[in-house]
Design an enzyme around this catalytic site. Structure first.
Site, PDB file in Angstrom:
ATOM      1  N   SER A 125     -11.685 -25.173   3.937  1.00 44.45           N
ATOM      2  CA  SER A 125     -11.667 -23.659   3.248  1.00 44.45           C
ATOM      3  C   SER A 125     -10.126 -23.067   3.751  1.00 44.45           C
ATOM      4  CB  SER A 125     -12.176 -22.968   5.027  1.00 44.45           C
ATOM      5  OG  SER A 125     -11.614 -23.331   6.475  1.00 44.45           O
ATOM      6  N   LYS A 132     -11.283 -37.316  11.445  1.00 43.30           N
ATOM      7  CA  LYS A 132     -12.030 -36.581  12.061  1.00 43.30           C
ATOM      8  C   LYS A 132     -13.079 -36.000  10.357  1.00 43.30           C
ATOM      9  CE  LYS A 132     -12.643 -32.170  13.102  1.00 43.30           C
ATOM     10  NZ  LYS A 132     -14.231 -32.399  13.287  1.00 43.30           N
ATOM     11  N   GLU A 169      -6.728 -28.777   0.275  1.00 43.29           N
ATOM     12  CA  GLU A 169      -7.778 -29.496  -1.294  1.00 43.29           C
ATOM     13  C   GLU A 169      -8.505 -27.964  -0.597  1.00 43.29           C
ATOM     14  OE1 GLU A 169      -7.961 -29.258  -4.355  1.00 43.29           O
ATOM     15  OE2 GLU A 169      -5.901 -31.274  -3.796  1.00 43.29           O
ATOM     16  N   VAL A 195      -8.065 -22.472   8.128  1.00 47.00           N
ATOM     17  CA  VAL A 195      -7.687 -24.006   8.726  1.00 47.00           C
ATOM     18  C   VAL A 195      -6.705 -24.918   7.679  1.00 47.00           C
ATOM     19  CG1 VAL A 195      -8.844 -26.225   9.592  1.00 47.00           C
ATOM     20  CG2 VAL A 195     -10.096 -23.777   9.910  1.00 47.00           C
ATOM     21  N   GLY A 196      -7.178 -24.697   6.148  1.00 41.49           N
ATOM     22  CA  GLY A 196      -5.847 -25.375   5.337  1.00 41.49           C
ATOM     23  C   GLY A 196      -4.613 -24.823   5.002  1.00 41.49           C
ATOM     24  N   GLU A 232     -15.024 -16.504  -2.196  1.00 41.67           N
ATOM     25  CA  GLU A 232     -15.704 -17.518  -2.401  1.00 41.67           C
ATOM     26  C   GLU A 232     -16.923 -17.402  -1.110  1.00 41.67           C
ATOM     27  OE1 GLU A 232     -14.156 -21.345  -0.902  1.00 41.67           O
ATOM     28  OE2 GLU A 232     -14.192 -22.671  -2.656  1.00 41.67           O
ATOM     29  N   CYS A 250     -16.039 -27.080  -3.969  1.00 40.92           N
ATOM     30  CA  CYS A 250     -15.049 -25.966  -4.152  1.00 40.92           C
ATOM     31  C   CYS A 250     -14.951 -26.302  -6.032  1.00 40.92           C
ATOM     32  CB  CYS A 250     -14.043 -26.732  -3.933  1.00 40.92           C
ATOM     33  SG  CYS A 250     -13.842 -28.169  -4.491  1.00 40.92           S
TER      34      CYS A 250
HETATM   35  N1  LIG Z   1     -12.703 -27.044  -0.630  1.00 33.81           N
HETATM   36  C1  LIG Z   1     -13.813 -27.329  -0.038  1.00 33.81           C
HETATM   37  O1  LIG Z   1     -14.658 -28.356  -0.698  1.00 33.81           O
HETATM   38  C2  LIG Z   1     -14.337 -26.837   0.907  1.00 33.81           C
HETATM   39  C3  LIG Z   1     -14.591 -25.368   1.322  1.00 33.81           C
HETATM   40  N2  LIG Z   1     -15.111 -24.321   2.367  1.00 33.81           N
HETATM   41  C4  LIG Z   1     -14.949 -23.429   3.052  1.00 33.81           C
HETATM   42  O2  LIG Z   1     -14.715 -22.711   4.198  1.00 33.81           O
HETATM   43  C5  LIG Z   1     -15.858 -22.305   3.860  1.00 33.81           C
HETATM   44  C6  LIG Z   1     -16.131 -22.282   5.389  1.00 33.81           C
HETATM   45  O3  LIG Z   1     -16.535 -23.885   6.256  1.00 33.81           O
HETATM   46  P1  LIG Z   1     -16.350 -24.506   7.446  1.00 33.81           P
HETATM   47  O4  LIG Z   1     -16.768 -25.948   7.068  1.00 33.81           O
HETATM   48  O5  LIG Z   1     -15.667 -23.751   8.476  1.00 33.81           O
HETATM   49  O6  LIG Z   1     -14.396 -25.542   6.661  1.00 33.81           O
HETATM   50  P2  LIG Z   1     -13.209 -25.363   7.848  1.00 33.81           P
HETATM   51  O7  LIG Z   1     -12.313 -25.270   6.798  1.00 33.81           O
HETATM   52  O8  LIG Z   1     -13.442 -24.644   8.495  1.00 33.81           O
HETATM   53  O9  LIG Z   1     -13.960 -27.010   7.873  1.00 33.81           O
HETATM   54  C7  LIG Z   1     -13.227 -28.537   7.907  1.00 33.81           C
HETATM   55  C8  LIG Z   1     -12.340 -29.131   8.173  1.00 33.81           C
HETATM   56  O10 LIG Z   1     -11.448 -29.183   8.550  1.00 33.81           O
HETATM   57  C9  LIG Z   1     -12.078 -29.035  10.262  1.00 33.81           C
HETATM   58  N3  LIG Z   1     -11.436 -27.668  10.952  1.00 33.81           N
HETATM   59  C10 LIG Z   1     -11.855 -26.658  12.095  1.00 33.81           C
HETATM   60  N4  LIG Z   1     -11.019 -25.610  12.611  1.00 33.81           N
HETATM   61  C11 LIG Z   1     -10.498 -26.410  12.486  1.00 33.81           C
HETATM   62  C12 LIG Z   1      -8.690 -26.365  12.706  1.00 33.81           C
HETATM   63  N5  LIG Z   1      -8.951 -24.872  13.724  1.00 33.81           N
HETATM   64  N6  LIG Z   1      -7.911 -26.843  12.561  1.00 33.81           N
HETATM   65  C13 LIG Z   1      -8.109 -28.090  12.272  1.00 33.81           C
HETATM   66  N7  LIG Z   1      -9.174 -28.581  11.335  1.00 33.81           N
HETATM   67  C14 LIG Z   1     -10.087 -27.705  11.563  1.00 33.81           C
HETATM   68  C15 LIG Z   1     -13.839 -29.173  10.733  1.00 33.81           C
HETATM   69  O11 LIG Z   1     -14.256 -29.660  11.512  1.00 33.81           O
HETATM   70  P3  LIG Z   1     -15.503 -28.727  12.347  1.00 33.81           P
HETATM   71  O12 LIG Z   1     -16.384 -29.817  11.173  1.00 33.81           O
HETATM   72  O13 LIG Z   1     -15.991 -29.541  13.171  1.00 33.81           O
HETATM   73  O14 LIG Z   1     -15.432 -26.866  11.891  1.00 33.81           O
HETATM   74  C16 LIG Z   1     -14.304 -29.845   9.438  1.00 33.81           C
HETATM   75  O15 LIG Z   1     -13.450 -30.895   9.514  1.00 33.81           O
HETATM   76  C17 LIG Z   1     -17.073 -22.532   3.208  1.00 33.81           C
HETATM   77  O16 LIG Z   1     -17.883 -21.229   3.432  1.00 33.81           O
HETATM   78  C18 LIG Z   1     -16.712 -22.516   1.597  1.00 33.81           C
HETATM   79  O17 LIG Z   1     -15.977 -21.345   1.470  1.00 33.81           O
HETATM   80  C19 LIG Z   1     -15.391 -25.765   2.865  1.00 33.81           C
HETATM   81  C20 LIG Z   1     -16.339 -27.320   2.973  1.00 33.81           C
HETATM   82  C21 LIG Z   1     -15.286 -27.648   1.599  1.00 33.81           C
HETATM   83  O1  LIG Z   2     -17.380 -31.299  -7.887  1.00 34.32           O
HETATM   84  C1  LIG Z   2     -16.729 -32.685  -7.341  1.00 34.32           C
HETATM   85  O2  LIG Z   2     -17.367 -33.534  -6.924  1.00 34.32           O
HETATM   86  C2  LIG Z   2     -15.927 -32.234  -6.090  1.00 34.32           C
HETATM   87  C3  LIG Z   2     -16.187 -31.087  -4.992  1.00 34.32           C
HETATM   88  C4  LIG Z   2     -15.341 -30.354  -4.719  1.00 34.32           C
HETATM   89  O3  LIG Z   2     -13.563 -31.690  -4.203  1.00 34.32           O
HETATM   90  C5  LIG Z   2     -15.590 -30.159  -3.454  1.00 34.32           C
HETATM   91  O4  LIG Z   2     -16.142 -29.567  -3.526  1.00 34.32           O
HETATM   92  O5  LIG Z   2     -14.485 -29.927  -2.010  1.00 34.32           O
END
Ligand SMILES: NC(=O)C1=CN([C@@H]2O[C@H](COP(=O)(O)OP(=O)(O)OC[C@H]3O[C@@H](n4cnc5c(N)ncnc54)[C@H](OP(=O)(O)O)[C@@H]3O)[C@@H](O)[C@H]2O)C=CC1
Ligand SMILES: O=C(O)CCC(=O)C(=O)O
Length: 488
Positions: free
Chosen positions: A234, A180, A255, A237-238, A390, A289
């Site tokens: 995020s 997904k 992660e 959600v995590g 963040e 991240c």
């Molecule tokens: N560690 C990292 O690499 C990342 C961190 N982030 C952080 O998260 C913030 C928000 O970004 P966002 O894209 O909303 O991140 P999310 O955590 O919402 O999304 C990550 C994944 O989880 C899915 N998801 C969303 N809601 C749910 C739920 N209730 N149950 C299960 N899965 C879910 C999303 O689907 P869908 O896209 O359909 O919502 C997507 O596939 C960013 O501003 C940043 O701070 C974001 C992305 C990566």
């Molecule tokens: O720095 C990278 O190459 C990986 C970063 C990463 O895993 C993320 O942003 O989710």
């Protein structure tokens, strides 16, 4: 839900077939550099679609796990070759869909190819150990076996590399996958899955179900036939996914975020540190991240560092990621753009001094995109929101300290612990940093971002669920161990 008829519509991939969702609805994916351009439409899937995919994966696991590691590896080598042959097109789709510059998107796709080859080779490596038994006539050994069906939930910021660094190890160790992807990068995800299809991955072994996180992501977390869930995204959600999977006895790996510091000590090469703050903090528009967001500088060199940083940041060209002179693309979505604008406002209200950016580029060609200028605050203290949360945008917070010890304490004063770096030539400072910093990735004279596929990746504290991804560490998550005792 909006469908754009001019743009291509991508299907789910379930049990070896590209098919429409039972909802008959699609979701349009927009170009963040031009919000009027639809990159593609993806399926707005239902729990019924997900159920079909999970049952297909469960069924397929019986024969997939019976193949030898070498046979599964050969298929992954083919996926790598097909991805490599389609690298330009997939990278361009990524740039159009989430905004990172084309060179970054090509680099990421090439990284996906390398990850696939690494795990394809893993099919020929050992999956157990012989352990001496106290019974001299017995043979005792451990054997790693697959978990079953793995749910893969990924973000939009690395739409090729992250899905591949989760799916390739899941598959090589004999699991099957229901994938997904983030809705904002689901077209790119569909193109990645096409490479698996073309390589002849058997039906049901990999399944793609696009749609809302709250429906499909949560559905994977809750389903008793999904043996493990691997997630990047995020914290909020995590944590929910972790508790849902744990409540039903499944395995999970999370992660999540970072608030990564770069410490600039007085004995460092200042130009190197400036380059690292810019590259680590602002590349990919700060949407990694592992991005540096706090720059902790020793007071004796603070003014020199700041002056050189401001000079270099002024050279950054913001623009459409497809233009060859663009260094920094747009935020990936309206939501991310609003988040960055919100944090800039909070920074100002809480008393930090905005010394660069904080606004949008004025060029006419960028009016329809989610562009922001690189942004620098100074006078940031640890209690301020922009030093704790963040932002996931191109925002650097400068913080001044007198000593390296003070810098390390400040660096640790956040809930996260993903990556941290120090710029110094002093071996005592470096060794203290290695010992005392609370981070899973510890980087010396190197930017906080940048992950090598053969090494463990993951954070301390709230950044991860304490497990590690990539390299050999992936074996820990994607397998379980049987201890076998054989008596003749
Ligand atoms: N560690 C990292 O690499 C990342 C961190 N982030 C952080 O998260 C913030 C928000 O970004 P966002 O894209 O909303 O991140 P999310 O955590 O919402 O999304 C990550 C994944 O989880 C899915 N998801 C969303 N809601 C749910 C739920 N209730 N149950 C299960 N899965 C879910 C999303 O689907 P869908 O896209 O359909 O919502 C997507 O596939 C960013 O501003 C940043 O701070 C974001 C992305 C990566
Ligand atoms: O720095 C990278 O190459 C990986 C970063 C990463 O895993 C993320 O942003 O989710």
């Amino acid at each position: 839900m909006s469908t754009n008829v001019a743009a291509k519509t991508y299907m789910n991939y379930v049990n070896g077939v590209w098919k429409e969702s039972t909802s008959n609805e699609t979701i349009a994916s927009y170009n963040p550099a031009n919000k009027h351009e639809v990159v593609g439409n993806v399926q707005n899937s239902t729990r019924e679609d997900l159920e079909e995919a999970i049952q297909a994966a469960k069924q397929a696991e019986k024969s997939w796990k019976k193949l030898s590691g070498a046979e599964r590896g050969n298929i992954l080598f083919s996926v790598a070759n097909i991805l490599e042959n389609n690298l330009d097109e997939i990278a361009e789709t990524m740039t159009n869909e989430m905004g990172k510059t084309l060179p970054e998107a090509k680099g990421e796709t090439a990284r996906g190819v390398a990850i696939l080859r690494y795990y394809a080779g893993e099919g020929m490596r050992k999956v157990g150990d012989v352990i001496p038994s106290t019974d001299s006539s017995a043979l005792m050994f451990s054997k790693r076996v697959p978990l079953g069906v793995v749910g893969v939930i990924t973000p939009w910021n690395f739409p090729v590399a992250i899905p591949i660094w989760k799916m390739a190890p899941a598959l090589i160790y004999g699991n099957t996958v229901v994938f997904k992807p983030a809705t904002e990068a689901a077209v790119t995800a569909a193109k990645v899955v096409e490479c698996f299809e073309k390589a002849g991955v058997p039906e049901g072994v990999i399944n793609l179900v696009t749609g809302k996180g709250s429906v499909i992501g949560q559905g994977l977390a809750d389903h008793s036939d999904v043996n493990a869930v691997t997630f990047t995204g995020s914290n909020q959600v995590g944590k929910n996914i972790g508790s849902s999977v744990a409540a039903r006895g499944g395995k999970y790996q999370l992660e999540m975020g970072g608030k990564n510091p770069i410490i600039v000590a007085e004995d460092c090469d200042i130009d190197l540190a400036v380059d690292a703050a810019i590259s680590g903090g602002l590349k990919s528009t700060g949407q990694k991240c592992t991005c540096s967001s706090r720059v902790i500088v020793q007071s004796s060199i603070y003014d020199t560092f700041k002056e050189r940083l401001l000079q270099k940041v002024a050279e950054i060209k913001v623009g459409n990621g497809l233009d060859s002179d663009t260094w920094m693309g747009p935020c990936a979505s309206e939501g991310q753009y609003n988040t960055v604008r919100k944090y800039v406002q909070i920074g100002i209200e809480e008393g930090a001094q905005l010394i660069y950016g904080g606004d949008e580029p004025q060029s006419d060609g960028l009016r329809n995109g989610y562009f922001v200028n690189p942004t620098i605050f100074e006078g940031v203290t640890s209690s301020m929101t922009i030093a704790q949360e963040e932002i996931f945008g191109p925002v650097l917070a400068l913080m001044k300290v007198d000593t390296v010890e003070e810098a390390i304490d400040l660096a640790n004063d956040v809930e996260y612990g993903l990556s941290a770096s120090i710029f110094s030539k002093n071996i005592d400072s470096i060794l203290s940093f290695i010992d005392d910093i609370e981070a899973g990735l510890v980087r010396i004279n190197s930017e906080t971002a940048g992950v090598e596929l053969q090494a463990p990746f993951g954070g301390m504290k709230a950044s991860s669920s304490h497990s590690r991804e990539q390299g050999e560490a992936a074996k820990e998550f994607f397998t379980t161990v049987k201890t076998v005792f054989v008596k003749g």
